[in-house]
Design a protein around this motif. Structure first.
Motif, mmCIF file in Angstrom:
data_model
loop_
_atom_site.group_PDB
_atom_site.id
_atom_site.type_symbol
_atom_site.label_atom_id
_atom_site.label_comp_id
_atom_site.label_asym_id
_atom_site.label_seq_id
_atom_site.Cartn_x
_atom_site.Cartn_y
_atom_site.Cartn_z
ATOM 1 N N THR A 46 19.097 33.833 48.400
ATOM 2 C CA THR A 46 19.949 33.793 47.206
ATOM 3 C C THR A 46 20.676 35.111 47.003
ATOM 4 O O THR A 46 21.727 35.137 46.360
ATOM 5 C CB THR A 46 19.148 33.440 45.936
ATOM 6 N N THR A 47 20.154 36.220 47.560
ATOM 7 C CA THR A 47 20.839 37.500 47.421
ATOM 8 C C THR A 47 22.181 37.493 48.140
ATOM 9 O O THR A 47 23.070 38.268 47.810
ATOM 10 C CB THR A 47 19.988 38.679 47.946
ATOM 11 N N ARG A 48 22.340 36.617 49.099
ATOM 12 C CA ARG A 48 23.605 36.431 49.801
ATOM 13 C C ARG A 48 24.381 35.257 49.189
ATOM 14 O O ARG A 48 25.575 35.353 48.947
ATOM 15 C CB ARG A 48 23.332 36.156 51.286
ATOM 16 N N ASP A 49 23.680 34.152 48.943
ATOM 17 C CA ASP A 49 24.337 32.908 48.542
ATOM 18 C C ASP A 49 24.897 32.932 47.124
ATOM 19 O O ASP A 49 25.994 32.416 46.880
ATOM 20 C CB ASP A 49 23.369 31.726 48.679
ATOM 21 N N ILE A 50 24.172 33.479 46.177
ATOM 22 C CA ILE A 50 24.630 33.445 44.781
ATOM 23 C C ILE A 50 25.850 34.332 44.560
ATOM 24 O O ILE A 50 26.811 33.890 43.919
ATOM 25 C CB ILE A 50 23.470 33.721 43.806
ATOM 26 N N PRO A 51 25.898 35.571 45.092
ATOM 27 C CA PRO A 51 27.144 36.340 44.946
ATOM 28 C C PRO A 51 28.349 35.634 45.578
ATOM 29 O O PRO A 51 29.447 35.650 45.007
ATOM 30 C CB PRO A 51 26.831 37.666 45.651
ATOM 31 N N ARG A 52 28.162 35.004 46.722
ATOM 32 C CA ARG A 52 29.265 34.259 47.350
ATOM 33 C C ARG A 52 29.679 33.063 46.506
ATOM 34 O O ARG A 52 30.870 32.772 46.376
ATOM 35 C CB ARG A 52 28.868 33.797 48.754
ATOM 36 N N GLU A 60 31.483 35.202 37.149
ATOM 37 C CA GLU A 60 31.171 36.630 37.175
ATOM 38 C C GLU A 60 29.675 36.846 37.337
ATOM 39 O O GLU A 60 28.880 36.410 36.502
ATOM 40 C CB GLU A 60 31.636 37.280 35.868
ATOM 41 N N LEU A 61 29.295 37.523 38.396
ATOM 42 C CA LEU A 61 27.906 37.926 38.576
ATOM 43 C C LEU A 61 27.708 39.203 37.774
ATOM 44 O O LEU A 61 28.143 40.275 38.174
ATOM 45 C CB LEU A 61 27.585 38.141 40.058
ATOM 46 N N ILE A 62 27.090 39.069 36.610
ATOM 47 C CA ILE A 62 26.909 40.192 35.704
ATOM 48 C C ILE A 62 25.844 41.149 36.233
ATOM 49 O O ILE A 62 26.024 42.357 36.218
ATOM 50 C CB ILE A 62 26.528 39.703 34.293
ATOM 51 N N SER A 63 24.732 40.578 36.690
ATOM 52 C CA SER A 63 23.666 41.434 37.201
ATOM 53 C C SER A 63 22.784 40.665 38.160
ATOM 54 O O SER A 63 22.729 39.431 38.145
ATOM 55 C CB SER A 63 22.818 42.004 36.057
ATOM 56 N N HIS A 64 22.100 41.441 38.990
ATOM 57 C CA HIS A 64 21.127 40.909 39.935
ATOM 58 C C HIS A 64 19.983 41.906 39.980
ATOM 59 O O HIS A 64 20.217 43.106 40.132
ATOM 60 C CB HIS A 64 21.758 40.757 41.320
#
Length: 79
Positions: A46-52, A60-64
């Protein structure tokens, strides 16, 4: 934005690719544009898939953050 400022939550813990992103398609549509969805997952992909996902679909990816074995995302739904 604090980690408690979100409108809905999607728990994808224990699921593996592609299930978290498939659930995210439904989860992001459950909130209104401009609202924030908190996603909790345990799959490292998901660290790759969700930002994509956010980049390609205009969210907008606010935070991870990594919290132990969990990956926590705050996503603001785009238009």
């Amino acid at each position: 934005m604090s980690v408690t400022d979100y409108d809905a939550e999607l728990d994808a813990s224990g699921l593996f690719c592609p299930e978290p992103v498939m659930m995210l398609h439904t989860g992001i549509n459950a909130v209104e544009p401009g609202q924030v969805l908190r996603v909790v997952a345990t799959d490292p992909s998901t660290t790759r898939d969700i930002p994509r996902f956010c980049q390609f679909l205009g969210h907008e990816l606010i935070s991870h953050a990594e919290q132990g074995e969990q990956f926590v995302y705050l996503i603001r739904r785009g238009e």
